[in-house]
Motif scaffolding. Structure first.
Motif, PDB file in Angstrom:
ATOM      1  N   CYS A 192     -10.335  13.235 -15.335  1.00 47.94           N
ATOM      2  CA  CYS A 192      -9.096  13.911 -15.759  1.00 47.94           C
ATOM      3  C   CYS A 192      -8.744  15.035 -14.797  1.00 47.94           C
ATOM      4  CB  CYS A 192      -9.263  14.450 -17.172  1.00 47.94           C
ATOM      5  SG  CYS A 192      -9.444  13.177 -18.444  1.00 47.94           S
ATOM      6  N   ASN A 193      -9.740  15.826 -14.422  1.00 48.55           N
ATOM      7  CA  ASN A 193      -9.497  16.907 -13.474  1.00 48.55           C
ATOM      8  C   ASN A 193      -9.039  16.370 -12.127  1.00 48.55           C
ATOM      9  OD1 ASN A 193     -10.372  18.582 -15.496  1.00 48.55           O
ATOM     10  ND2 ASN A 193     -12.357  19.007 -14.578  1.00 48.55           N
ATOM     11  N   ALA A 194      -9.675  15.283 -11.701  1.00 50.98           N
ATOM     12  CA  ALA A 194      -9.326  14.693 -10.410  1.00 50.98           C
ATOM     13  C   ALA A 194      -7.906  14.152 -10.420  1.00 50.98           C
ATOM     14  CB  ALA A 194     -10.314  13.579 -10.056  1.00 50.98           C
ATOM     15  N   ARG A 195      -7.531  13.486 -11.516  1.00 51.80           N
ATOM     16  CA  ARG A 195      -6.183  12.930 -11.628  1.00 51.80           C
ATOM     17  C   ARG A 195      -5.146  14.043 -11.602  1.00 51.80           C
ATOM     18  NH1 ARG A 195      -2.730   8.869 -10.582  1.00 51.80           N
ATOM     19  NH2 ARG A 195      -0.999   8.857 -12.073  1.00 51.80           N
ATOM     20  N   SER A 196      -5.387  15.090 -12.380  1.00 53.24           N
ATOM     21  CA  SER A 196      -4.454  16.215 -12.411  1.00 53.24           C
ATOM     22  C   SER A 196      -4.372  16.881 -11.041  1.00 53.24           C
ATOM     23  CB  SER A 196      -4.896  17.234 -13.468  1.00 53.24           C
ATOM     24  OG  SER A 196      -4.793  16.698 -14.771  1.00 53.24           O
ATOM     25  N   SER A 197      -5.521  17.082 -10.401  1.00 45.21           N
ATOM     26  CA  SER A 197      -5.549  17.727  -9.087  1.00 45.21           C
ATOM     27  C   SER A 197      -4.817  16.892  -8.045  1.00 45.21           C
ATOM     28  CB  SER A 197      -6.996  17.970  -8.647  1.00 45.21           C
ATOM     29  OG  SER A 197      -7.658  18.848  -9.524  1.00 45.21           O
ATOM     30  N   GLY A 229     -25.770  18.700 -21.509  1.00 44.31           N
ATOM     31  CA  GLY A 229     -26.148  17.810 -20.414  1.00 44.31           C
ATOM     32  C   GLY A 229     -24.951  17.406 -19.582  1.00 44.31           C
ATOM     33  N   ALA A 230     -23.825  17.132 -20.261  1.00 44.85           N
ATOM     34  CA  ALA A 230     -22.601  16.792 -19.534  1.00 44.85           C
ATOM     35  C   ALA A 230     -22.142  17.961 -18.682  1.00 44.85           C
ATOM     36  CB  ALA A 230     -21.504  16.382 -20.512  1.00 44.85           C
ATOM     37  N   GLY A 231     -22.263  19.187 -19.227  1.00 48.55           N
ATOM     38  CA  GLY A 231     -21.873  20.360 -18.459  1.00 48.55           C
ATOM     39  C   GLY A 231     -22.703  20.524 -17.201  1.00 48.55           C
ATOM     40  N   LEU A 232     -23.998  20.257 -17.311  1.00 49.62           N
ATOM     41  CA  LEU A 232     -24.871  20.353 -16.148  1.00 49.62           C
ATOM     42  C   LEU A 232     -24.542  19.271 -15.119  1.00 49.62           C
ATOM     43  CD1 LEU A 232     -28.211  21.051 -18.036  1.00 49.62           C
ATOM     44  CD2 LEU A 232     -26.983  22.662 -16.555  1.00 49.62           C
ATOM     45  N   LEU A 233     -24.283  18.067 -15.605  1.00 48.37           N
ATOM     46  CA  LEU A 233     -23.994  16.961 -14.693  1.00 48.37           C
ATOM     47  C   LEU A 233     -22.592  17.043 -14.100  1.00 48.37           C
ATOM     48  CD1 LEU A 233     -25.600  14.064 -16.762  1.00 48.37           C
ATOM     49  CD2 LEU A 233     -26.391  14.900 -14.542  1.00 48.37           C
ATOM     50  N   PHE A 234     -21.672  17.722 -14.796  1.00 51.50           N
ATOM     51  CA  PHE A 234     -20.294  17.801 -14.316  1.00 51.50           C
ATOM     52  C   PHE A 234     -20.213  18.398 -12.920  1.00 51.50           C
ATOM     53  CE2 PHE A 234     -16.612  20.586 -13.723  1.00 51.50           C
ATOM     54  CZ  PHE A 234     -15.595  19.639 -13.712  1.00 51.50           C
ATOM     55  N   PHE A 235     -21.037  19.380 -12.654  1.00 53.54           N
ATOM     56  CA  PHE A 235     -20.917  20.082 -11.381  1.00 53.54           C
ATOM     57  C   PHE A 235     -21.389  19.248 -10.208  1.00 53.54           C
ATOM     58  CE2 PHE A 235     -20.979  23.245 -14.699  1.00 53.54           C
ATOM     59  CZ  PHE A 235     -19.772  23.845 -14.437  1.00 53.54           C
ATOM     60  N   ALA A 236     -22.047  18.139 -10.489  1.00 54.05           N
ATOM     61  CA  ALA A 236     -22.360  17.203  -9.412  1.00 54.05           C
ATOM     62  C   ALA A 236     -21.116  16.418  -9.003  1.00 54.05           C
ATOM     63  CB  ALA A 236     -23.456  16.229  -9.862  1.00 54.05           C
ATOM     64  N   PHE A 237     -20.061  16.434  -9.849  1.00 53.49           N
ATOM     65  CA  PHE A 237     -18.812  15.737  -9.538  1.00 53.49           C
ATOM     66  C   PHE A 237     -17.752  16.648  -8.925  1.00 53.49           C
ATOM     67  CE2 PHE A 237     -20.448  13.009 -12.991  1.00 53.49           C
ATOM     68  CZ  PHE A 237     -20.286  11.762 -12.426  1.00 53.49           C
ATOM     69  N   ALA A 238     -17.986  17.955  -8.956  1.00 50.86           N
ATOM     70  CA  ALA A 238     -16.891  18.899  -8.702  1.00 50.86           C
ATOM     71  C   ALA A 238     -16.388  18.917  -7.264  1.00 50.86           C
ATOM     72  CB  ALA A 238     -17.325  20.315  -9.106  1.00 50.86           C
ATOM     73  N   GLY A 239     -17.009  18.179  -6.369  1.00 56.50           N
ATOM     74  CA  GLY A 239     -16.627  18.245  -4.964  1.00 56.50           C
ATOM     75  C   GLY A 239     -15.271  17.688  -4.608  1.00 56.50           C
ATOM     76  N   TYR A 240     -14.633  16.920  -5.512  1.00 60.95           N
ATOM     77  CA  TYR A 240     -13.325  16.379  -5.150  1.00 60.95           C
ATOM     78  C   TYR A 240     -12.297  17.472  -4.929  1.00 60.95           C
ATOM     79  CZ  TYR A 240     -12.784  16.936 -10.196  1.00 60.95           C
ATOM     80  OH  TYR A 240     -12.776  17.436 -11.466  1.00 60.95           O
ATOM     81  N   ALA A 241     -12.571  18.677  -5.445  1.00 60.76           N
ATOM     82  CA  ALA A 241     -11.644  19.792  -5.199  1.00 60.76           C
ATOM     83  C   ALA A 241     -11.562  20.134  -3.725  1.00 60.76           C
ATOM     84  CB  ALA A 241     -12.074  21.034  -5.987  1.00 60.76           C
ATOM     85  N   PRO A 290      -3.798  11.419  -3.382  1.00 59.00           N
ATOM     86  CA  PRO A 290      -3.967  10.621  -4.605  1.00 59.00           C
ATOM     87  C   PRO A 290      -4.856   9.394  -4.410  1.00 59.00           C
ATOM     88  CG  PRO A 290      -1.681  11.272  -4.341  1.00 59.00           C
ATOM     89  CD  PRO A 290      -2.378  11.624  -3.056  1.00 59.00           C
ATOM     90  N   ARG A 291      -4.955   8.888  -3.194  1.00 61.41           N
ATOM     91  CA  ARG A 291      -5.862   7.764  -2.932  1.00 61.41           C
ATOM     92  C   ARG A 291      -7.294   8.236  -2.714  1.00 61.41           C
ATOM     93  NH1 ARG A 291      -3.345   4.635   2.018  1.00 61.41           N
ATOM     94  NH2 ARG A 291      -5.194   3.340   1.685  1.00 61.41           N
ATOM     95  N   ALA A 292      -7.457   9.340  -2.002  1.00 64.41           N
ATOM     96  CA  ALA A 292      -8.800   9.786  -1.634  1.00 64.41           C
ATOM     97  C   ALA A 292      -9.582  10.340  -2.822  1.00 64.41           C
ATOM     98  CB  ALA A 292      -8.709  10.838  -0.529  1.00 64.41           C
ATOM     99  N   VAL A 293      -8.912  11.084  -3.710  1.00 61.55           N
ATOM    100  CA  VAL A 293      -9.626  11.748  -4.809  1.00 61.55           C
ATOM    101  C   VAL A 293     -10.282  10.742  -5.762  1.00 61.55           C
ATOM    102  CG1 VAL A 293      -9.322  13.172  -6.869  1.00 61.55           C
ATOM    103  CG2 VAL A 293      -8.369  13.916  -4.686  1.00 61.55           C
ATOM    104  N   PRO A 294      -9.548   9.787  -6.351  1.00 65.26           N
ATOM    105  CA  PRO A 294     -10.214   8.848  -7.257  1.00 65.26           C
ATOM    106  C   PRO A 294     -11.212   7.938  -6.546  1.00 65.26           C
ATOM    107  CG  PRO A 294      -7.917   8.220  -6.915  1.00 65.26           C
ATOM    108  CD  PRO A 294      -8.086   9.556  -6.307  1.00 65.26           C
ATOM    109  N   ALA A 333      -1.456  13.280 -21.188  1.00 69.41           N
ATOM    110  CA  ALA A 333      -2.648  13.059 -22.002  1.00 69.41           C
ATOM    111  C   ALA A 333      -3.908  13.325 -21.183  1.00 69.41           C
ATOM    112  CB  ALA A 333      -2.656  11.642 -22.548  1.00 69.41           C
ATOM    113  N   VAL A 334      -3.897  12.881 -19.930  1.00 68.92           N
ATOM    114  CA  VAL A 334      -5.038  13.118 -19.043  1.00 68.92           C
ATOM    115  C   VAL A 334      -5.243  14.619 -18.844  1.00 68.92           C
ATOM    116  CG1 VAL A 334      -5.836  12.908 -16.651  1.00 68.92           C
ATOM    117  CG2 VAL A 334      -4.946  10.905 -17.854  1.00 68.92           C
TER     118      VAL A 334
END
Length: 412
Positions: free
Chosen positions: A55-60, A186-198, A215-219, A367-368
């Motif tokens: 959701c964050n990636a789509r919005s970003s 656990g999700a909060g801890l694992l979320f930060f492993a995804f945060a690099g798309y910013a 929009p192509r590179a982020v997802p 919604a996203v």
């Protein structure tokens, strides 16, 4: 103009920069703490983290296509919600991710030379600041090499674990669940492993054709990272189980040992150090670009808005970020740095989703954005109290500075 950046990154470069930040030390270090929180719900926690990250990636990505300039949510919040919210996002990002830089540097030291953790961390900061100073294309090439090496190490871990006699498919769902609170933590801890798309969106001013590329590179980067994380988590669970994973300080190194290949543990440790280097490089790029955008608007010293005439990078911002991170790496505690950064990162993404809500680009996108905003708030509430309080205090300091500067400018 002499303060504009050169657009030189294509889709593959942007994906690699994002992967360099995501497929970093988080997957080597976060599985153990996440398993302690979520227990047998580790894979479910990974799914929740991935949903919020998507959701964050789509919005970003939608916002980056609309506003293809350096600064990420600092720019989006300013344009969609007003100057204060843009400033708050930028402040949260710079503060939180500067702490993340220190955490990644300390992770390099912890894996590469535990007895000299702080000295190695400072050396890593100096080396990668110098690399980023040489230009974003050079940084992207370095990130490409690091990502390839780390993916090779992770692939080796997956193959060794899943093909060993110790693998047990029943262990994937075994162990006690930590309940809803544990799963969210656990999700909060694992979320930060995804945060690099910013990192992709903060480099918006250096991407060719950003309305199509971002929009192509982020997802794409997020999808690759999710597949890698799911495979690694399943492999580690298959040989250690959730209890063994929860008790491990170096879960992937212990996993290959439990799979009967202890000789591979040094390789895994080297891969962890290399992954942290990749994350550190991408973080320095992202923080310096947000500092550049804030300096252009006068929220940080305007001297930081300078762009090097030859290398086309915000060299003063990079040097300033590198200096602050080096000091933190020499003095800070790893756990403290990670916990402190978490609060700021979630505030940053919450503002990104709120900004995307205002685009009016359709029911699905709204919604996203709503799910992403809610997810950021919920995950922030799972953080330890000390992390939330310290993070809120630093954000409040930033708000105070903003208010004082506003009154000074208006002559009140």
């Amino acid at each position: 103009m002499d303060n504009e950046l050169k657009r030189s990154l294509g889709v593959s470069d942007a994906v690699v920069v994002g992967l360099g930040a995501m497929v970093g030390a988080g997957i080597f270090a976060a599985l153990g703490p996440a398993a302690r929180a979520a227990g047998g719900g580790l894979l479910a926690a990974l799914a929740v983290a991935a949903l919020v990250a998507y959701c964050n990636a789509r919005s970003s990505a939608l916002l980056a296509a609309r506003y293809p300039a350096s600064g990420g949510t600092y720019v989006y919040g300013r344009e969609r919600l007003g100057p204060f919210w843009g400033y708050l996002a930028g402040w949260a990002f710079v503060v939180g991710k500067t702490a993340s830089c220190a955490a990644m540097a300390l992770t390099v030291g912890a894996y590469a030379w535990p007895g000299r953790q702080h000295a190695v961390a400072v050396a890593a900061v100096v080396a990668l600041t110098a690399a980023s100073y040489g230009g974003v294309q050079k940084s992207a090439r370095i990130a490409r090499l690091i990502v390839a090496a780390v993916l090779a190490v992770l692939a080796g871990v997956v193959v060794v674990c899943l093909t060993s006699g110790a693998a047990d498919s029943g262990a994937l769902a075994g162990g006690d669940w930590g309940g809803v609170a544990g799963l969210l933590q656990g999700a909060g801890l694992l979320f930060f492993a995804f945060a690099g798309y910013a990192r992709i969106t903060t480099l918006g001013e250096e991407v060719r054709d950003p309305r199509r590329t971002i929009p192509r590179a982020v997802p794409l980067a997020l999808g690759i990272a999710l597949l890698v994380y799911a495979a690694v988590a399943m492999a580690a669970l298959s040989v250690l189980g959730s209890h063994g994973l929860a008790a491990s300080a170096a879960p992937l190194a212990d996993a290959v040992g439990a799979a009967g290949r202890p000789g591979l543990s040094p390789v895994v440790r080297a891969g962890a150090a290399l992954a942290a280097l990749g994350s550190l490089l991408a973080l320095v790029l992202g923080v310096s670009r947000t500092a550049l955008a804030m300096a252009r608007d006068g929220h940080l010293p305007r001297a930081l808005a300078a762009v090097h005439p030859r290398h086309q990078v915000p060299h003063r911002a990079e040097l300033a970020v590198g200096a602050v991170v080096a000091v933190l790496a020499a003095t800070a505690d790893l756990r403290g740095a990670i916990g402190f950064s978490s609060f700021g990162v979630l505030v940053y993404y919450a503002i990104a989703n709120a900004s995307a809500w205002t685009l009016g680009s359709g029911v699905k996108d709204r919604a996203v954005a709503a799910v992403g905003l809610s997810g950021c708030v919920v995950l922030a509430c799972t953080l330890p109290l000390t992390s939330a309080v310290s993070g809120a205090a630093v954000l409040a300091l930033g708000v105070l500075v903003y208010g004082v500067r506003g009154r000074f400018r208006s002559g009140v």
